[in-house]
Design an enzyme around this catalytic site. Structure first.
Site, PDB file in Angstrom:
ATOM      1  N   HIS A   9     -72.751  34.216  56.302  1.00  0.00           N
ATOM      2  CA  HIS A   9     -71.321  34.656  56.746  1.00  0.00           C
ATOM      3  C   HIS A   9     -70.378  33.832  55.999  1.00  0.00           C
ATOM      4  O   HIS A   9     -69.184  34.424  55.470  1.00  0.00           O
ATOM      5  CB  HIS A   9     -71.085  34.317  58.329  1.00  0.00           C
ATOM      6  CG  HIS A   9     -72.205  35.063  59.219  1.00  0.00           C
ATOM      7  ND1 HIS A   9     -72.929  34.325  60.109  1.00  0.00           N
ATOM      8  CD2 HIS A   9     -72.854  36.263  58.905  1.00  0.00           C
ATOM      9  CE1 HIS A   9     -73.733  35.110  60.543  1.00  0.00           C
ATOM     10  NE2 HIS A   9     -73.767  36.192  59.900  1.00  0.00           N
ATOM     11  N   ASP A 107     -65.238  36.959  61.054  1.00  0.00           N
ATOM     12  CA  ASP A 107     -66.387  37.785  60.807  1.00  0.00           C
ATOM     13  C   ASP A 107     -66.665  38.281  62.224  1.00  0.00           C
ATOM     14  O   ASP A 107     -66.084  37.954  63.155  1.00  0.00           O
ATOM     15  CB  ASP A 107     -67.368  37.119  60.182  1.00  0.00           C
ATOM     16  CG  ASP A 107     -68.052  35.731  61.014  1.00  0.00           C
ATOM     17  OD1 ASP A 107     -68.150  35.891  62.062  1.00  0.00           O
ATOM     18  OD2 ASP A 107     -68.224  34.911  60.252  1.00  0.00           O
TER      19      ASP A 107
HETATM   20  O1  UPG Z   1     -82.529  29.505  47.614  1.00  0.00           O
HETATM   21  C1  UPG Z   1     -81.792  30.191  47.863  1.00  0.00           C
HETATM   22  C2  UPG Z   1     -81.738  31.259  49.012  1.00  0.00           C
HETATM   23  C3  UPG Z   1     -80.463  31.771  49.227  1.00  0.00           C
HETATM   24  N1  UPG Z   1     -79.240  31.580  48.555  1.00  0.00           N
HETATM   25  C4  UPG Z   1     -78.123  32.196  48.705  1.00  0.00           C
HETATM   26  O2  UPG Z   1     -78.039  32.133  50.077  1.00  0.00           O
HETATM   27  C5  UPG Z   1     -77.231  33.492  50.413  1.00  0.00           C
HETATM   28  C6  UPG Z   1     -78.153  34.515  51.582  1.00  0.00           C
HETATM   29  O3  UPG Z   1     -77.499  35.279  51.816  1.00  0.00           O
HETATM   30  P1  UPG Z   1     -77.995  36.658  52.412  1.00  0.00           P
HETATM   31  O4  UPG Z   1     -79.011  37.152  51.573  1.00  0.00           O
HETATM   32  O5  UPG Z   1     -77.370  37.750  53.233  1.00  0.00           O
HETATM   33  O6  UPG Z   1     -79.074  36.398  53.605  1.00  0.00           O
HETATM   34  P2  UPG Z   1     -79.101  35.456  54.974  1.00  0.00           P
HETATM   35  O7  UPG Z   1     -78.482  34.080  54.876  1.00  0.00           O
HETATM   36  O8  UPG Z   1     -80.351  35.641  55.755  1.00  0.00           O
HETATM   37  O9  UPG Z   1     -77.790  36.433  55.750  1.00  0.00           O
HETATM   38  C7  UPG Z   1     -77.415  36.733  56.969  1.00  0.00           C
HETATM   39  O10 UPG Z   1     -76.058  37.314  56.863  1.00  0.00           O
HETATM   40  C8  UPG Z   1     -76.152  38.600  55.826  1.00  0.00           C
HETATM   41  C9  UPG Z   1     -74.572  38.966  56.059  1.00  0.00           C
HETATM   42  O11 UPG Z   1     -73.992  39.413  57.045  1.00  0.00           O
HETATM   43  C10 UPG Z   1     -76.982  39.589  56.550  1.00  0.00           C
HETATM   44  O12 UPG Z   1     -77.020  40.645  55.763  1.00  0.00           O
HETATM   45  C11 UPG Z   1     -78.412  39.038  56.859  1.00  0.00           C
HETATM   46  O13 UPG Z   1     -79.223  39.943  57.338  1.00  0.00           O
HETATM   47  C12 UPG Z   1     -78.071  37.751  57.535  1.00  0.00           C
HETATM   48  O14 UPG Z   1     -79.646  37.253  57.952  1.00  0.00           O
HETATM   49  C13 UPG Z   1     -76.921  34.467  49.291  1.00  0.00           C
HETATM   50  O15 UPG Z   1     -75.854  34.270  48.644  1.00  0.00           O
HETATM   51  C14 UPG Z   1     -78.179  33.744  48.308  1.00  0.00           C
HETATM   52  O16 UPG Z   1     -77.672  33.869  47.029  1.00  0.00           O
HETATM   53  C15 UPG Z   1     -79.425  30.688  47.217  1.00  0.00           C
HETATM   54  O17 UPG Z   1     -78.460  30.599  46.633  1.00  0.00           O
HETATM   55  N2  UPG Z   1     -80.648  30.220  46.949  1.00  0.00           N
END
Ligand code: UPG
Length: 477
Positions: A9, A107
């Site tokens: 978020h 959000d």
């Molecule tokens: O090793 C890692 C792992 C993750 N990321 C970053 O972390 C973010 C992860 O975001 P996302 O892929 O959206 O996953 P979640 O953190 O699980 O996101 C939550 O929020 C999102 C947006 O609302 C929803 O779509 C998902 O289902 C919800 O779990 C991204 O920008 C990735 O690039 C890194 O940089 N390195």
């Protein structure tokens, strides 16, 4: 802007803030609700993206909810109760801002703060960090609640949502899967809360979801549910690749691999898979004989107490990911030449932007999905929770930029042979080539949307104009 906790978020909120500041001359302050678990990564993200823009950040300590929420309550319940209980601190922070904000944005978990906007007589907008399809379902969920008797998962037919692809009942967002759980009621309250704003910004673009955006604006039922409020498609709002002078170890490793030859495996900011599935995934990667980068976390159900980062007997120095029982015996040694295991966290955008990367095995979080699309990388869709199953369906059936396992990874173990097949098809198969072409077309359409006079740029300008009209109107009253 008020951001609920979690990188998923916070990160789009920061990037939207950055875009409003640099592209639209708006001053932005982000209130970030921090839990005691706030990671170092999150702190780094905040400092990096506020350092070179004029975004101000106010970190708000999350209220302690341990005495009012059961320890085993679902994440959505905990998140919503925590945001609700933190409102007094958010109110104090906003009231003491000088100058007073003209507009409040939050959000979908920041709904409780709309009351503050009303007290201050300023407009309020919600920024949906997911896509339009999710927004459609979210807005429509109170209707489904009245229409459907019993559990959605027991339905024998698909769930119809205006403007969206019909959803398999088990693929609805996870708070909807058990209507007897408190999380379901809390979730419905958030859905209603979203519709009480003056407008909805969505992290998508016109070309990606034309029918759903059209339905949110023109379908009678959806329009009345969101009270005829404007819908702005302002995305993709996500981290962009920027070359850095100091290279990370994994990027140096990627530099040595052939073009389009590596599968990147990661389950988002916090996703984990069970131990049995981890072993199967390791076997599948090894059997595929393709190169891979795997961001490994301890399997679900095991604690992440730091032991994970200590080298075990199957060690290979700094790249070792910990106790060997996470992997089949000898896995790290056998895959030494073709694999790179990163413990816990990797520079995802830099990896996806690397020319060696051919595909992304992802949990389909919307930020990861957008990062893959904007890097032109096709996917293996491996959804785990939240709205990720719907995202996977969109990627596979609608956009045709991903393959997915036959079984639902949360219900059954995906077997090594299937993983091997999916990885091979993405890296060496015709299917992989077609999906790469499809995703590259989407990448181009995303760039176009975000360019000057592109649909998302225009939509953001329209949002700002609407904001100022409302602000001026409110000031006159
Ligand atoms: O090793 C890692 C792992 C993750 N990321 C970053 O972390 C973010 C992860 O975001 P996302 O892929 O959206 O996953 P979640 O953190 O699980 O996101 C939550 O929020 C999102 C947006 O609302 C929803 O779509 C998902 O289902 C919800 O779990 C991204 O920008 C990735 O690039 C890194 O940089 N390195």
């Amino acid at each position: 802007m008020v951001s609920s906790p979690g990188i998923g978020h916070l990160s789009p909120a920061l990037f939207l803030g950055q875009r409003l500041v640099t592209g639209h001359n708006v001053r932005v302050t982000i209130l970030i609700v921090n839990t005691t678990n706030t990671s170092e990564t999150q702190s780094q993200l905040i400092s990096t993206y506020t350092a070179d823009t004029n975004i101000s950040v106010i970190e708000i300590p999350a209220a302690d909810i341990s005495s009012i929420v059961a320890p085993d309550a679902k994440v959505v319940t905990r998140l919503c109760v925590m945001m609700r209980e933190t409102i007094p601190t958010i109110r104090t922070a906003i009231s003491s801002m000088d100058p007073r904000p003209d507009v409040l944005m939050g959000d979908i978990f920041a709904n409780e703060s709309w009351a503050i906007a009303e007290e201050l007589k300023i407009p309020k907008y919600v920024f949906v960090t997911g896509n339009a399809w999710f927004t459609g379902l979210f807005a429509y969920s109170p209707v489904l609640d009245k229409k459907v008797v019993g559990q959605y998962v027991d339905l024998s037919e698909l769930v119809e949502i205006p403007g969206c692809k019909p959803v398999r009942p088990e693929e609805l967002t996870d708070p909807m899967l058990d209507r007897d759980d408190e999380a379901y009621r809390v979730y419905l309250d958030q859905a209603v809360g979203m519709t009480l704003t003056d407008g909805i910004l969505i992290n998508t673009w016109e070309h990606l979801e034309p029918q759903t955006l059209d339905a949110l604006r023109n379908n009678e039922i959806l329009r009345s549910l969101i009270n005829d409020k404007p819908v702005y498609s302002v995305g993709p709002i996500n981290k962009k690749y920027e070359p850095v002078s100091s290279k990370n170890e994994v990027i140096e490793w990627l530099d040595k691999q052939p073009e389009r030859s590596v599968i990147y495996v990661s389950f988002g900011s916090g996703g984990t898979i069970p131990a049995e599935q981890m072993k199967e995934l390791a076997w599948g990667l090894e059997m595929s004989q393709q190169r891979f980068v795997w961001v490994v976390r301890p399997p679900s159900g095991q604690s992440s107490d730091g032991a994970f980062l200590k080298p075990g007997p199957d060690s290979r120095g700094p790249n070792d990911s910990g106790p060997p029982d996470y992997f089949p015996e000898g896995f790290l040694t056998r895959t030494q030449k073709v694999g790179f295991v990163v413990p816990s966290w990797a520079p995802q955008v830099e990896i996806l932007s690397h020319t060696s990367v051919a595909g992304f095995l992802t949990h389909c979080g919307w930020n990861s999905t957008l990062e893959s699309i904007t890097s032109g990388v096709p996917m293996i869709a491996w959804p785990l929770y939240a709205e990720q199953f719907m995202n996977a369906t969109m990627l596979v059936e609608d956009l045709k930029v991903a393959v997915r396992p036959e079984v639902m990874p949360t219900k059954k173990v995906v077997e090594r042979e299937e993983i091997e097949r999916m990885v091979r098809s993405l890296v060496e198969g015709e299917e992989g080539k077609t999906m790469t072409n499809n995703v590259r077309r989407l990448k181009a359409s995303a760039e176009e949307a975000m360019s000057m006079n592109g649909s998302s740029y225009i939509s953001t300008c329209r949002f700002i104009q609407d904001c100022w009209s409302r602000v001026n109107l409110a000031k006159k009253q």
